[in-house]
Design a protein around this motif. Structure first.
Motif, short mmCIF file in Angstrom:
data_model
loop_
_atom_site.label_atom_id
_atom_site.label_comp_id
_atom_site.label_asym_id
_atom_site.label_seq_id
_atom_site.Cartn_x
_atom_site.Cartn_y
_atom_site.Cartn_z
N ASP A 1 -2.30 -1.13 -5.09
CA ASP A 1 -2.62 -2.53 -4.84
C ASP A 1 -4.11 -2.71 -5.15
OD1 ASP A 1 -4.15 -1.84 -2.53
OD2 ASP A 1 -2.48 -2.27 -1.19
N ASP A 2 -4.59 -3.94 -5.10
CA ASP A 2 -5.98 -4.22 -5.49
C ASP A 2 -6.98 -3.48 -4.62
OD1 ASP A 2 -5.10 -5.84 -7.54
OD2 ASP A 2 -5.37 -7.70 -6.40
N GLU B 1 -3.19 5.41 -13.44
CA GLU B 1 -2.11 4.56 -12.92
C GLU B 1 -1.09 4.26 -14.02
OE1 GLU B 1 -1.56 0.51 -10.28
OE2 GLU B 1 -3.46 0.82 -11.33
N GLU C 1 -6.59 -0.62 -2.99
CA GLU C 1 -6.57 0.81 -3.34
C GLU C 1 -7.30 1.06 -4.65
OE1 GLU C 1 -2.23 2.00 -1.44
OE2 GLU C 1 -2.32 1.05 -3.41
N ARG C 2 -7.01 0.23 -5.63
CA ARG C 2 -7.64 0.36 -6.95
C ARG C 2 -9.16 0.24 -6.83
NH1 ARG C 2 -4.61 -3.29 -8.94
NH2 ARG C 2 -2.82 -1.99 -9.39
N MET D 1 0.84 -1.18 0.00
CA MET D 1 0.00 0.00 0.00
C MET D 1 0.88 1.24 0.00
SD MET D 1 -2.93 1.23 2.65
CE MET D 1 -1.83 1.83 3.89
N SER D 2 0.45 2.26 -0.73
CA SER D 2 1.20 3.50 -0.81
C SER D 2 0.28 4.69 -0.55
CB SER D 2 1.86 3.64 -2.18
OG SER D 2 2.42 4.93 -2.31
#
Length: 120
Positions: free
Chosen positions: A57-58, A35, A60-61, A1-2
């Protein structure tokens, strides 16, 4: 995660009226496009200056694609960035003054101190 990348997305989309509308109408497509095209572009630099490793990551998306600002808040997205972008997108859908801000507060009311870490 960012958290950095989440906040970068919120910051850059909020500063472009056309992107705000694109994100409102086509969130999943906009997240994927952003992205691929912008995630690794450095802020305030020429296009030739890029990194190569940043990606959502999934979770977040999905949160971004679903306009799920409570999930973004839980992930550490900065509340000011989420609030300003989502006001731009959804305030018009509320008849009462501050309608979206009240909805935002209601949907985040289950959070208590200490709030999720928003440091990047």
């Amino acid at each position: 995660m960012s958290r950095y990348l989440l906040n970068k997305f919120l910051f850059t989309v909020d500063r472009d009226a056309a992107l705000v509308e694109r994100y409102r109408e086509q969130p999943r497509e906009t997240v994927g496009w952003w992205e691929a095209e912008h995630a690794n572009r450095l802020l305030n630099c020429v296009d030739a200056e890029r990194s190569t490793w940043l990606a959502f990551d999934d979770a977040e998306r999905e949160a971004l694609a679903n306009h799920d600002y409570p999930a973004l808040f839980a992930m550490g997205a900065h509340p000011f960035l989420t609030l300003t972008l989502f006001i731009a997108m959804f305030e018009r859908d509320h008849a009462e003054p501050l309608g979206f801000q009240k909805e935002y507060a209601r949907r985040l009311a289950h959070f208590s101190l200490p709030y999720p870490d928003i440091a990047t």
